[in-house]
Design a protein around this motif. Sequence first.
Motif, PDB file in Angstrom:
ATOM      1  N   ALA A 140      27.969  27.391  47.333  1.00 48.70           N
ATOM      2  CA  ALA A 140      28.864  27.542  48.480  1.00 48.70           C
ATOM      3  C   ALA A 140      30.257  26.955  48.243  1.00 48.70           C
ATOM      4  CB  ALA A 140      28.224  26.926  49.724  1.00 48.70           C
ATOM      5  N   PRO A 141      30.390  25.738  47.682  1.00 47.13           N
ATOM      6  CA  PRO A 141      31.747  25.197  47.470  1.00 47.13           C
ATOM      7  C   PRO A 141      32.583  26.050  46.518  1.00 47.13           C
ATOM      8  CG  PRO A 141      30.114  23.452  47.351  1.00 47.13           C
ATOM      9  CD  PRO A 141      29.358  24.740  47.328  1.00 47.13           C
ATOM     10  N   THR A 142      31.952  26.564  45.468  1.00 45.72           N
ATOM     11  CA  THR A 142      32.666  27.415  44.518  1.00 45.72           C
ATOM     12  C   THR A 142      33.104  28.704  45.175  1.00 45.72           C
ATOM     13  OG1 THR A 142      31.365  26.507  42.689  1.00 45.72           O
ATOM     14  CG2 THR A 142      32.506  28.586  42.282  1.00 45.72           C
ATOM     15  N   LEU A 143      32.211  29.294  45.968  1.00 45.60           N
ATOM     16  CA  LEU A 143      32.548  30.531  46.672  1.00 45.60           C
ATOM     17  C   LEU A 143      33.721  30.307  47.623  1.00 45.60           C
ATOM     18  CD1 LEU A 143      31.693  33.525  47.259  1.00 45.60           C
ATOM     19  CD2 LEU A 143      30.506  32.601  49.251  1.00 45.60           C
ATOM     20  N   ALA A 144      33.694  29.206  48.356  1.00 48.32           N
ATOM     21  CA  ALA A 144      34.770  28.923  49.312  1.00 48.32           C
ATOM     22  C   ALA A 144      36.114  28.798  48.599  1.00 48.32           C
ATOM     23  CB  ALA A 144      34.452  27.644  50.080  1.00 48.32           C
ATOM     24  N   THR A 145      36.113  28.151  47.428  1.00 50.09           N
ATOM     25  CA  THR A 145      37.354  27.997  46.664  1.00 50.09           C
ATOM     26  C   THR A 145      37.852  29.336  46.154  1.00 50.09           C
ATOM     27  OG1 THR A 145      36.742  25.758  45.980  1.00 50.09           O
ATOM     28  CG2 THR A 145      38.399  26.882  44.659  1.00 50.09           C
ATOM     29  N   LEU A 146      36.935  30.152  45.624  1.00 52.34           N
ATOM     30  CA  LEU A 146      37.306  31.479  45.143  1.00 52.34           C
ATOM     31  C   LEU A 146      37.849  32.326  46.277  1.00 52.34           C
ATOM     32  CD1 LEU A 146      34.436  32.557  42.700  1.00 52.34           C
ATOM     33  CD2 LEU A 146      36.867  32.348  42.154  1.00 52.34           C
ATOM     34  N   TRP A 147      37.125  32.321  47.392  1.00 45.35           N
ATOM     35  CA  TRP A 147      37.523  33.128  48.545  1.00 45.35           C
ATOM     36  C   TRP A 147      38.932  32.750  48.995  1.00 45.35           C
ATOM     37  CZ3 TRP A 147      38.680  31.322  53.520  1.00 45.35           C
ATOM     38  CH2 TRP A 147      38.954  32.338  54.448  1.00 45.35           C
ATOM     39  N   ALA A 148      39.205  31.463  49.123  1.00 40.45           N
ATOM     40  CA  ALA A 148      40.522  31.017  49.573  1.00 40.45           C
ATOM     41  C   ALA A 148      41.614  31.450  48.598  1.00 40.45           C
ATOM     42  CB  ALA A 148      40.533  29.499  49.745  1.00 40.45           C
ATOM     43  N   SER A 149      41.329  31.384  47.314  1.00 40.74           N
ATOM     44  CA  SER A 149      42.312  31.772  46.299  1.00 40.74           C
ATOM     45  C   SER A 149      42.660  33.245  46.395  1.00 40.74           C
ATOM     46  CB  SER A 149      41.793  31.446  44.903  1.00 40.74           C
ATOM     47  OG  SER A 149      41.591  30.055  44.737  1.00 40.74           O
ATOM     48  N   PHE A 150      41.635  34.086  46.561  1.00 45.20           N
ATOM     49  CA  PHE A 150      41.872  35.522  46.692  1.00 45.20           C
ATOM     50  C   PHE A 150      42.561  35.849  48.023  1.00 45.20           C
ATOM     51  CE2 PHE A 150      38.072  36.068  43.736  1.00 45.20           C
ATOM     52  CZ  PHE A 150      38.843  36.445  42.652  1.00 45.20           C
ATOM     53  N   ASN A 151      42.102  35.232  49.089  1.00 47.74           N
ATOM     54  CA  ASN A 151      42.619  35.550  50.413  1.00 47.74           C
ATOM     55  C   ASN A 151      44.091  35.167  50.554  1.00 47.74           C
ATOM     56  OD1 ASN A 151      42.127  36.548  53.094  1.00 47.74           O
ATOM     57  ND2 ASN A 151      42.144  34.445  53.835  1.00 47.74           N
ATOM     58  N   ARG A 152      44.482  34.095  49.920  1.00 44.83           N
ATOM     59  CA  ARG A 152      45.835  33.563  50.065  1.00 44.83           C
ATOM     60  C   ARG A 152      46.897  34.519  49.524  1.00 44.83           C
ATOM     61  NH1 ARG A 152      44.848  29.055  47.868  1.00 44.83           N
ATOM     62  NH2 ARG A 152      44.261  28.000  49.798  1.00 44.83           N
ATOM     63  N   VAL A 153      46.535  35.318  48.525  1.00 44.44           N
ATOM     64  CA  VAL A 153      47.536  36.175  47.878  1.00 44.44           C
ATOM     65  C   VAL A 153      47.382  37.643  48.257  1.00 44.44           C
ATOM     66  CG1 VAL A 153      47.795  34.601  45.930  1.00 44.44           C
ATOM     67  CG2 VAL A 153      46.099  36.436  45.794  1.00 44.44           C
ATOM     68  N   SER A 154      46.541  37.928  49.218  1.00 43.87           N
ATOM     69  CA  SER A 154      46.268  39.319  49.594  1.00 43.87           C
ATOM     70  C   SER A 154      47.505  39.976  50.199  1.00 43.87           C
ATOM     71  CB  SER A 154      45.106  39.357  50.592  1.00 43.87           C
ATOM     72  OG  SER A 154      44.763  40.677  50.912  1.00 43.87           O
ATOM     73  N   VAL A 155      47.841  41.146  49.689  1.00 44.97           N
ATOM     74  CA  VAL A 155      49.037  41.891  50.096  1.00 44.97           C
ATOM     75  C   VAL A 155      48.642  42.986  51.082  1.00 44.97           C
ATOM     76  CG1 VAL A 155      50.769  43.515  49.221  1.00 44.97           C
ATOM     77  CG2 VAL A 155      50.295  41.412  47.969  1.00 44.97           C
ATOM     78  N   ASN A 156      49.486  43.253  52.042  1.00 49.16           N
ATOM     79  CA  ASN A 156      49.225  44.369  52.952  1.00 49.16           C
ATOM     80  C   ASN A 156      49.203  45.686  52.185  1.00 49.16           C
ATOM     81  OD1 ASN A 156      51.123  42.509  55.184  1.00 49.16           O
ATOM     82  ND2 ASN A 156      49.054  43.158  55.683  1.00 49.16           N
ATOM     83  N   THR A 157      48.145  46.439  52.369  1.00 49.77           N
ATOM     84  CA  THR A 157      47.793  47.688  51.673  1.00 49.77           C
ATOM     85  C   THR A 157      47.530  47.478  50.185  1.00 49.77           C
ATOM     86  OG1 THR A 157      50.099  48.470  51.325  1.00 49.77           O
ATOM     87  CG2 THR A 157      48.958  49.173  53.347  1.00 49.77           C
ATOM     88  N   GLY A 158      47.265  46.230  49.772  1.00 51.37           N
ATOM     89  CA  GLY A 158      46.824  45.990  48.406  1.00 51.37           C
ATOM     90  C   GLY A 158      45.486  46.672  48.158  1.00 51.37           C
ATOM     91  N   VAL A 159      45.283  47.171  46.939  1.00 49.53           N
ATOM     92  CA  VAL A 159      44.079  47.933  46.589  1.00 49.53           C
ATOM     93  C   VAL A 159      43.260  47.185  45.550  1.00 49.53           C
ATOM     94  CG1 VAL A 159      43.172  50.121  45.702  1.00 49.53           C
ATOM     95  CG2 VAL A 159      45.312  50.092  47.026  1.00 49.53           C
ATOM     96  N   THR A 160      42.014  46.933  45.880  1.00 50.37           N
ATOM     97  CA  THR A 160      41.081  46.294  44.947  1.00 50.37           C
ATOM     98  C   THR A 160      40.070  47.342  44.491  1.00 50.37           C
ATOM     99  OG1 THR A 160      41.327  44.097  45.912  1.00 50.37           O
ATOM    100  CG2 THR A 160      39.277  44.534  44.734  1.00 50.37           C
ATOM    101  N   LYS A 161      39.987  47.550  43.172  1.00 53.51           N
ATOM    102  CA  LYS A 161      39.112  48.584  42.628  1.00 53.51           C
ATOM    103  C   LYS A 161      37.827  47.964  42.081  1.00 53.51           C
ATOM    104  CE  LYS A 161      40.942  51.374  39.609  1.00 53.51           C
ATOM    105  NZ  LYS A 161      41.344  52.014  38.323  1.00 53.51           N
ATOM    106  N   VAL A 162      36.708  48.497  42.537  1.00 54.77           N
ATOM    107  CA  VAL A 162      35.389  48.036  42.097  1.00 54.77           C
ATOM    108  C   VAL A 162      34.661  49.214  41.457  1.00 54.77           C
ATOM    109  CG1 VAL A 162      33.181  47.069  42.837  1.00 54.77           C
ATOM    110  CG2 VAL A 162      35.305  46.331  43.946  1.00 54.77           C
ATOM    111  N   ILE A 163      34.108  48.982  40.293  1.00 51.32           N
ATOM    112  CA  ILE A 163      33.368  50.005  39.568  1.00 51.32           C
ATOM    113  C   ILE A 163      31.876  49.733  39.699  1.00 51.32           C
ATOM    114  CG2 ILE A 163      32.950  51.059  37.308  1.00 51.32           C
ATOM    115  CD1 ILE A 163      35.728  51.613  38.469  1.00 51.32           C
TER     116      ILE A 163
END
Length: 236
Positions: free
Chosen positions: A186-209
């Motif tokens: 859980a602590p690692t996930l929270a840190t990762l989540w915050a890092s990704f969320n902080r830089v999220s751009v409006n209409t940014g596209v994340t591609k998952v294969i």
Amino acid sequence: MARLLLVRHGQASFGAEDYDALSPLGHEQARVLGRSLAARGIKPALVLRGTMRRHEETLSGILEGLGSPVPMITDAGWNEFDFQHVVEIHRPAYRDRSAMMAELALSDRPDRAFQQVFDEATLRWSAGAHDADYTESFTAFRTRIAEALSSVTALLPEHRDILTVSSGGPIAMATALITAGPAVPAPTLATLWASFNRVSVNTGVTKVISGRSGLSLSTFNEHTHTEPEPRLLTYR
């Protein structure tokens, strides 16, 4: 391989009576993204969105830009967490929107002032020590996004290319789960989540294969469609 595109909504109306409505710039961002996808020959076989107004309006703009209809379904599992509630638990005075805006207006950069409060509030929320204070705990949010990701993944074998319109928080969570795996502490996930969320751009596209080994992150928060006009690049 099948492809899932996770798209954050266009700029919403921060400070307005209805935050959930896109700003004029947010509508433009969505149309620009749709045209960019069309120019690159990307046409999803299915589009999926959360049930919030900003998701609906963003998808409408994307489809306008694409220039052709696409089958659509909704899934409330991709809705944003209630960030206003999370902020208000941390800063009770912000339950009065006018008081919040007045305090932020004292700063030279109200957007940065709010971001600092937001970061502090979400840190408290994601730490897990105060779950009873929230209508949706961070753990419950994690479970909801994992289930939404599983549901859309199950649709990929049939549709191959799916575009999902959501918000920064859910996309950051999905990205963290794909990157670190479901057993991430859980602590690692929270840190990762915050890092990704902080830089999220409006209409940014994340591609998952999606392949034999499961889901893999191809790109995160790609926003080359905003680069020709810097005014299109916004974070809130």
